[in-house]
Design a protein around this motif. Structure first.
Motif, PDB file in Angstrom:
ATOM      1  N   LEU A   7       0.895  -1.191   0.124  1.00 48.46           N
ATOM      2  CA  LEU A   7      -0.078  -0.077  -0.021  1.00 48.46           C
ATOM      3  C   LEU A   7       0.723   1.138  -0.021  1.00 48.46           C
ATOM      4  CD1 LEU A   7      -2.751  -1.007   2.562  1.00 48.46           C
ATOM      5  CD2 LEU A   7      -3.230  -0.362  -0.017  1.00 48.46           C
ATOM      6  N   GLY A   8       1.965   1.273   0.299  1.00 48.09           N
ATOM      7  CA  GLY A   8       2.946   2.194   0.692  1.00 48.09           C
ATOM      8  C   GLY A   8       2.619   3.276   1.662  1.00 48.09           C
ATOM      9  N   THR A   9       2.002   2.796   2.592  1.00 46.04           N
ATOM     10  CA  THR A   9       1.626   3.645   3.840  1.00 46.04           C
ATOM     11  C   THR A   9       2.443   3.978   5.154  1.00 46.04           C
ATOM     12  OG1 THR A   9       0.269   2.007   4.853  1.00 46.04           O
ATOM     13  CG2 THR A   9      -1.047   3.291   3.447  1.00 46.04           C
ATOM     14  N   GLN A  10       3.720   3.604   4.591  1.00 46.56           N
ATOM     15  CA  GLN A  10       4.669   3.742   5.413  1.00 46.56           C
ATOM     16  C   GLN A  10       4.620   2.964   6.926  1.00 46.56           C
ATOM     17  OE1 GLN A  10       7.518   5.286   4.809  1.00 46.56           O
ATOM     18  NE2 GLN A  10       6.707   5.551   2.713  1.00 46.56           N
ATOM     19  N   GLN A  11       4.000   3.809   7.948  1.00 49.16           N
ATOM     20  CA  GLN A  11       3.871   3.059   9.276  1.00 49.16           C
ATOM     21  C   GLN A  11       2.565   3.041   9.818  1.00 49.16           C
ATOM     22  OE1 GLN A  11       6.047   1.297  11.310  1.00 49.16           O
ATOM     23  NE2 GLN A  11       7.676   1.962   9.443  1.00 49.16           N
ATOM     24  N   THR A  12       1.592   3.077   8.693  1.00 50.37           N
ATOM     25  CA  THR A  12       0.077   3.067   8.844  1.00 50.37           C
ATOM     26  C   THR A  12      -0.397   1.772   8.164  1.00 50.37           C
ATOM     27  OG1 THR A  12      -0.152   5.374   8.905  1.00 50.37           O
ATOM     28  CG2 THR A  12      -2.023   4.128   8.681  1.00 50.37           C
ATOM     29  N   PRO A  13      -0.864   0.821   9.036  1.00 53.39           N
ATOM     30  CA  PRO A  13      -1.320   0.835  10.425  1.00 53.39           C
ATOM     31  C   PRO A  13      -0.177   0.645  11.075  1.00 53.39           C
ATOM     32  CG  PRO A  13      -2.695  -0.752   9.153  1.00 53.39           C
ATOM     33  CD  PRO A  13      -1.652  -0.415   8.272  1.00 53.39           C
ATOM     34  N   PRO A  14       0.109   1.173  12.274  1.00 50.35           N
ATOM     35  CA  PRO A  14       1.193   0.992  12.980  1.00 50.35           C
ATOM     36  C   PRO A  14       1.759  -0.385  13.515  1.00 50.35           C
ATOM     37  CG  PRO A  14      -0.304   2.004  14.392  1.00 50.35           C
ATOM     38  CD  PRO A  14      -0.799   1.899  13.023  1.00 50.35           C
ATOM     39  N   ASN A  15       2.962  -0.666  13.915  1.00 51.14           N
ATOM     40  CA  ASN A  15       3.167  -2.208  14.233  1.00 51.14           C
ATOM     41  C   ASN A  15       2.474  -2.669  15.282  1.00 51.14           C
ATOM     42  OD1 ASN A  15       5.356  -2.295  12.325  1.00 51.14           O
ATOM     43  ND2 ASN A  15       6.829  -1.370  13.895  1.00 51.14           N
ATOM     44  N   GLN A  16       1.920  -2.114  16.189  1.00 50.77           N
ATOM     45  CA  GLN A  16       1.283  -2.391  17.541  1.00 50.77           C
ATOM     46  C   GLN A  16      -0.245  -2.917  16.865  1.00 50.77           C
ATOM     47  OE1 GLN A  16       2.906   0.301  17.225  1.00 50.77           O
ATOM     48  NE2 GLN A  16       3.880   0.657  19.353  1.00 50.77           N
ATOM     49  N   VAL A  17      -0.903  -2.193  16.072  1.00 47.67           N
ATOM     50  CA  VAL A  17      -1.800  -2.586  15.355  1.00 47.67           C
ATOM     51  C   VAL A  17      -1.983  -3.777  14.778  1.00 47.67           C
ATOM     52  CG1 VAL A  17      -4.042  -1.994  13.639  1.00 47.67           C
ATOM     53  CG2 VAL A  17      -3.027  -0.251  15.338  1.00 47.67           C
ATOM     54  N   LEU A  18      -0.657  -4.011  13.823  1.00 49.21           N
ATOM     55  CA  LEU A  18      -0.658  -5.191  13.140  1.00 49.21           C
ATOM     56  C   LEU A  18      -0.398  -6.312  14.018  1.00 49.21           C
ATOM     57  CD1 LEU A  18       1.505  -4.313  10.004  1.00 49.21           C
ATOM     58  CD2 LEU A  18      -0.901  -4.347  10.143  1.00 49.21           C
ATOM     59  N   ILE A  19       0.292  -6.141  14.965  1.00 47.46           N
ATOM     60  CA  ILE A  19       0.334  -7.354  16.110  1.00 47.46           C
ATOM     61  C   ILE A  19      -0.896  -7.597  16.642  1.00 47.46           C
ATOM     62  CG2 ILE A  19       1.667  -8.071  18.130  1.00 47.46           C
ATOM     63  CD1 ILE A  19       4.121  -6.292  17.226  1.00 47.46           C
ATOM     64  N   ALA A  20      -1.731  -6.774  17.066  1.00 49.34           N
ATOM     65  CA  ALA A  20      -2.824  -7.037  17.479  1.00 49.34           C
ATOM     66  C   ALA A  20      -3.785  -7.875  16.748  1.00 49.34           C
ATOM     67  CB  ALA A  20      -3.620  -5.660  18.219  1.00 49.34           C
ATOM     68  N   ILE A  21      -3.916  -7.228  15.466  1.00 50.03           N
ATOM     69  CA  ILE A  21      -4.661  -8.030  14.417  1.00 50.03           C
ATOM     70  C   ILE A  21      -4.166  -9.563  14.306  1.00 50.03           C
ATOM     71  CG2 ILE A  21      -5.454  -8.140  11.972  1.00 50.03           C
ATOM     72  CD1 ILE A  21      -5.217  -5.355  11.863  1.00 50.03           C
ATOM     73  N   SER A  22      -2.879  -9.669  14.179  1.00 45.32           N
ATOM     74  CA  SER A  22      -2.155 -11.122  14.130  1.00 45.32           C
ATOM     75  C   SER A  22      -2.640 -11.766  15.182  1.00 45.32           C
ATOM     76  CB  SER A  22      -0.726 -10.850  13.797  1.00 45.32           C
ATOM     77  OG  SER A  22      -0.519 -10.120  12.722  1.00 45.32           O
ATOM     78  N   LEU A  23      -2.696 -11.347  16.296  1.00 44.61           N
ATOM     79  CA  LEU A  23      -2.746 -11.934  17.697  1.00 44.61           C
ATOM     80  C   LEU A  23      -4.167 -12.603  17.757  1.00 44.61           C
ATOM     81  CD1 LEU A  23      -0.947 -10.231  20.561  1.00 44.61           C
ATOM     82  CD2 LEU A  23      -0.294 -12.616  19.517  1.00 44.61           C
ATOM     83  N   PHE A  24      -5.055 -11.575  17.559  1.00 46.21           N
ATOM     84  CA  PHE A  24      -6.391 -11.951  17.606  1.00 46.21           C
ATOM     85  C   PHE A  24      -6.996 -12.966  16.536  1.00 46.21           C
ATOM     86  CE2 PHE A  24      -7.011  -7.768  19.907  1.00 46.21           C
ATOM     87  CZ  PHE A  24      -7.196  -8.477  20.953  1.00 46.21           C
ATOM     88  N   LEU A  25      -6.125 -12.826  15.306  1.00 50.73           N
ATOM     89  CA  LEU A  25      -6.494 -13.765  14.366  1.00 50.73           C
ATOM     90  C   LEU A  25      -5.997 -15.179  14.581  1.00 50.73           C
ATOM     91  CD1 LEU A  25      -6.145 -11.865  10.853  1.00 50.73           C
ATOM     92  CD2 LEU A  25      -8.185 -12.604  11.942  1.00 50.73           C
ATOM     93  N   THR A  26      -4.862 -15.100  15.244  1.00 42.67           N
ATOM     94  CA  THR A  26      -4.095 -16.355  15.834  1.00 42.67           C
ATOM     95  C   THR A  26      -4.886 -17.138  16.775  1.00 42.67           C
ATOM     96  OG1 THR A  26      -1.905 -15.470  15.356  1.00 42.67           O
ATOM     97  CG2 THR A  26      -2.123 -17.453  16.863  1.00 42.67           C
ATOM     98  N   PHE A  27      -5.399 -16.307  17.604  1.00 38.42           N
ATOM     99  CA  PHE A  27      -6.385 -16.986  18.635  1.00 38.42           C
ATOM    100  C   PHE A  27      -7.661 -17.542  18.067  1.00 38.42           C
ATOM    101  CE2 PHE A  27      -4.771 -13.931  21.869  1.00 38.42           C
ATOM    102  CZ  PHE A  27      -3.771 -14.913  22.296  1.00 38.42           C
ATOM    103  N   PHE A  28      -8.310 -16.718  17.196  1.00 43.75           N
ATOM    104  CA  PHE A  28      -9.374 -17.365  16.248  1.00 43.75           C
ATOM    105  C   PHE A  28      -9.150 -18.778  15.492  1.00 43.75           C
ATOM    106  CE2 PHE A  28     -11.824 -17.445  12.436  1.00 43.75           C
ATOM    107  CZ  PHE A  28     -13.161 -17.532  12.910  1.00 43.75           C
ATOM    108  N   ILE A  29      -8.149 -18.773  14.843  1.00 41.03           N
ATOM    109  CA  ILE A  29      -7.749 -19.940  14.077  1.00 41.03           C
ATOM    110  C   ILE A  29      -7.185 -20.992  14.981  1.00 41.03           C
ATOM    111  CG2 ILE A  29      -5.934 -20.765  12.308  1.00 41.03           C
ATOM    112  CD1 ILE A  29      -5.850 -17.839  11.132  1.00 41.03           C
ATOM    113  N   MET A  30      -6.610 -20.719  16.031  1.00 42.53           N
ATOM    114  CA  MET A  30      -6.083 -21.763  17.075  1.00 42.53           C
ATOM    115  C   MET A  30      -7.216 -22.395  17.962  1.00 42.53           C
ATOM    116  SD  MET A  30      -2.873 -22.547  15.772  1.00 42.53           S
ATOM    117  CE  MET A  30      -2.599 -23.385  17.231  1.00 42.53           C
ATOM    118  N   ALA A  31      -8.182 -21.708  18.124  1.00 45.54           N
ATOM    119  CA  ALA A  31      -9.254 -21.956  18.966  1.00 45.54           C
ATOM    120  C   ALA A  31      -9.639 -23.179  18.915  1.00 45.54           C
ATOM    121  CB  ALA A  31     -10.610 -21.021  18.577  1.00 45.54           C
TER     122      ALA A  31
END
Length: 270
Positions: free
Chosen positions: A101-125
């Protein structure tokens, strides 16, 4: 003369200090690794903080020792999260998408990690539920031993990893390990083969998905760059002009929902 005396005294002090450190290390090893021997039990009896008592088939650890074991487990937890779940594939795909997308730091790393964590919990449930029902609950009810609980939980995680690992990667690491055995079930595959094969397979899959996500945005960049060149605007950055068009395209096709849905569907439930 005085300098020689000072130098000898300094060397003697260093030797004494080194012997003192070795003595402390020796006794620490003795306290930790020899609790079942008579000398270990006798020594540990004077240190309640490191006390280990055995009653029949049960072993009880003192509270400070339990806290030490818990803190050690917490330091290993990030590695387990990266190496035994779907987190690796998700965070790599999200990072490549942000770069496309070329949006530099948007979304920030914290948001990407949060999305990845919640998706991980969803997939690994499903896998986590099986671990809780078949390993954690029986262990807390004193129905199975700690070793049996760990083996059961490991089998469930291994089953998830093997289902999402390419056979070629499993065969490669099996050959590298010199293991010629044929495995009939996922739980028969040792962790030393399943873990690196799973991580290698996850990296390959993540980069394949990232390549497919990158293509449409690359086309937009090339079109914008060609238009600017034809208009003689060579000093104007194509990335700056193409960014609104890429964001517009991503929003119009509901890009986040498509990306997340496609990414989740690439996993086989445990």
């Amino acid at each position: 003369m005085i300098l020689n005396y000072f130098h000898n005294y300094k060397n003697l002090t260093s030797i004494v200090s080194f012997k003192y450190v070795l003595t402390i290390v020796f006794f620490l090893i003795l306290f930790i690794f020899l609790p079942n021997l008579a000398i270990g039990e006798e020594l540990l009896g004077g240190l309640p903080a490191l006390n280990v008592s055995s009653e029949g088939n049960k072993t009880q650890y003192s509270v400070p020792l339990q806290i030490l074991i818990l803190m050690t487990a917490l330091t290993v937890l990030p590695s387990l999260l990266l190496g035994m779940t779907s987190f690796t594939r998700i965070i790599i795909v999200m990072s490549i998408l942000r770069q496309a997308l070329g949006t530099q730091q948007t979304p920030p790393n914290q948001v990407l990690i949060a999305i990845s964590l919640f998706l991980t919990f969803f997939i690994m449930a499903p896998t986590f539920n099986k671990v809780y029902d078949e390993a954690a609950t029986p262990y807390m009810n004193n129905e199975i031993s700690a070793k049996k609980a760990i083996d059961t939980a490991g089998d469930q995680l291994k089953n998830f990893m093997v289902k999402n690992t390419r056979k070629t990667d499993l065969i490669m690491f099996s050959d590298l390990a010199g293991d010629q055995a044929k495995y009939d079930k996922p739980k028969d595959i040792p962790f030393r083969i399943a873990l690196p094969a799973f991580l290698t397979s996850e990296l390959k899959t993540a980069f394949q998905i990232g390549f497919l996500l990158f293509l449409p945005f690359l086309v937009i960049d090339m079109v914008i760059s060609s238009i600017l060149m034809s208009l003689g605007m060579m000093m104007l950055s194509p990335m700056l002009i193409s960014l609104p068009f890429k964001l517009l395209l991503f929003v119009l096709v509901d890009g986040w929902a498509m990306t997340v849905g496609s990414l989740v569907s690439t996993f086989s439930a445990g």
